[in-house]
Design an enzyme around this catalytic site. Structure first.
Site, PDB file in Angstrom:
ATOM      1  CG  ASN A  73      -1.910  -1.130   1.245  1.00 57.80           C
ATOM      2  OD1 ASN A  73      -2.564  -1.402   0.247  1.00 57.80           O
ATOM      3  ND2 ASN A  73      -2.041  -1.783   2.387  1.00 57.80           N
ATOM      4  CG  HIS A 261      -0.800  -0.864  15.038  1.00 63.13           C
ATOM      5  ND1 HIS A 261       0.150  -0.645  14.061  1.00 63.13           N
ATOM      6  CD2 HIS A 261      -1.852  -0.067  14.718  1.00 63.13           C
ATOM      7  CE1 HIS A 261      -0.310   0.233  13.193  1.00 63.13           C
ATOM      8  NE2 HIS A 261      -1.509   0.603  13.559  1.00 63.13           N
TER       9      HIS A 261
END
Length: 452
Positions: A73, A261
């Site tokens: 990405n 995260h």
């Protein structure tokens, strides 16, 4: 105003003013124009103008040759944005199927923004040959999972010209990578705190959705004196501000943002009973009170360790180390609707809208989902993030009970062993970037390597 900007031709000799001065005046003007309007009008206007600034800087990067290492990405976004700004872009990926995907039907990437605008750029070369990829490159950037950094640096680094720059996104480096190779001393090593965007591939090798653009992303360098030049060049090539940070140690290894995260994963799934989900839960926008508390404790331990290091080594510049909430609100200035609390700042961040937990199909339960543990939120951000912080804390004799708890839970999900009885002595330590992996056994020794 919109029509006049849309139709105004910008001569090449005004590009510098457009890039460095006019954007600030435009942002102020937009705020004045819509300050009495609803917040969503301001958000849309600012996002629109940022996209227009990017699309009009079609020659800002002319004369630069950049290498993007990666095929995911972020690599798509970097390649498309830089090529659209006139940078000659090479892309290196070791996977032949990815090379074929980029080259199929000709090279070209379209970047789609959430406000409906789009920009196009054409990379010059996409190859699996690191030597060809590095030829003539002024700077390279590794946009790959952290566990691949060492292999990628070793593949590309020896082919870079004397004085070229090579950097990584994230990675927990505290100085020049201790790879034991001669080429490391011939290049400038830099690091960027995170991606400038949230990006998702739309069509492999051809298009990417850019879901949100940060106002700035800090960078740091070794040698430190090179950072202003690196920062200015990255801004010229990418169109986002890259303010120079104090040190790689502060930007990466002690970055409190490393807790995000793993903290969300543990906070939401730490007591998951194994019942499959009907749909993947929201990630950032699903943070609840318990998860916010876990994250704040982890954050506090990181900031406390930073203060301990500064007290012992007052000459080290750790100005880049800021609490996670401060970083979030400064990075997404106009995209957070409710900044009143830690939880609400994540829940109402438009750049995080719709992003969900990594999941996979549940075994023996068609249509149901279970968590995907083998994902970068744990596989990268634990061994190359909070384990590194734990390693520095251990050298400093600084307690980190919440970090220890999260690491212990994560290693059980990944079938790894890093912590044993509260110490970083597990059999899988070599799969981390903790300083102990490199044979560093004291804080003084660590700081010598960090301040080279």
């Amino acid at each position: 105003f919109s029509l006049s900007l849309e139709n105004t031709a910008m001569p090449t000799d005004e590009e510098y003013l457009l890039q460095h001065e006019i954007p600030h005046l435009i942002d102020d003007l937009i705020r004045d124009m819509v300050k009495e309007r609803p917040a969503d009008v301001l958000d849309y206007s600012l996002s629109w103008i940022k996209a227009r600034k990017m699309s009009q800087n079609s020659t800002a990067g002319a004369g630069l040759t950049a290498l993007v290492c990666g095929g995911g990405n972020g690599a798509h976004a970097y390649a498309g944005v830089m090529a659209s700004r006139g940078v000659k872009v090479h892309v290196y990926t070791p996977f032949e199927n990815e090379v074929e995907g980029w080259n199929k039907d000709g090279l070209g990437i379209t970047c789609h923004y959430t406000n409906g605008t789009a920009i196009e750029g054409k990379p010059t070369l996409v190859t699996s040959d690191p030597k060809a990829a590095a030829e003539g490159v002024d700077f390279a950037i590794v946009v790959l999972p952290t566990f691949t950094h060492e292999a990628t640096l070793k593949a590309v680094g020896p082919h870079l010209k004397q004085g070229a720059w090579i950097g990584t996104i994230e990675g927990a480096w505290w100085g020049r990578p201790p790879l034991g190779e001669e080429w490391v001393d011939k290049v400038v090593f830099y690091g960027i705190r995170t991606l400038p965007w949230a990006a998702r591939i739309k069509q492999y090798g051809k298009s990417v959705d850019i879901l949100g653009t940060k106002d700035f992303v800090e960078c740091a360098c070794s040698p430190v004196a090179k950072c202003p030049e690196v920062s200015a060049t990255l801004e010229r090539a990418i169109g986002v501000k890259f303010p120079a940070s104090g040190s790689l140690l502060g930007l990466f290894a002690l970055d409190a943002g490393n807790i995000t995260h793993p903290g969300v994963m543990y906070g939401i799934l730490g007591k998951w009973d194994g019942t499959p989900f009907d749909e993947a839960p929201l990630f950032y926008q699903g943070i609840d009170d318990h998860t916010a508390e876990v994250m704040l404790k982890m954050d506090g331990e990181c900031i406390g360790l930073c203060e301990e290091v500064k007290k012992r080594y007052p000459t080290v510049d750790l100005s880049a180390v800021v609490p996670t909430l401060q970083w979030l609100q400064e990075s997404y200035t106009d995209q957070i609707k409710d900044k009143s609390t830690f939880k609400s700042s994540f829940n109402t961040n438009a750049a995080y809208e719709g992003l969900r937990f990594p999941m996979k199909e549940a075994p023996n339960a068609p249509g149901k989902l279970v968590p995907l543990w083998d994902y970068r939120y744990l596989t990268a951000d634990v061994p190359y993030g909070i384990v590194v912080i734990k390693g520095i804390a251990e050298l400093a004799g600084y307690p980190t009970p919440m970090l220890d708890e999260v690491i212990t839970w994560a290693q059980s999900k990944l079938e790894k062993e890093w912590i044993v009885d509260g110490k970083l002595i597990g059999k899988d330590l070599a799969s981390t970037r903790a300083p102990q992996k490199f044979g560093i056994t004291s804080m003084d020794e660590f700081m010598r390597s960090a301040l080279l």
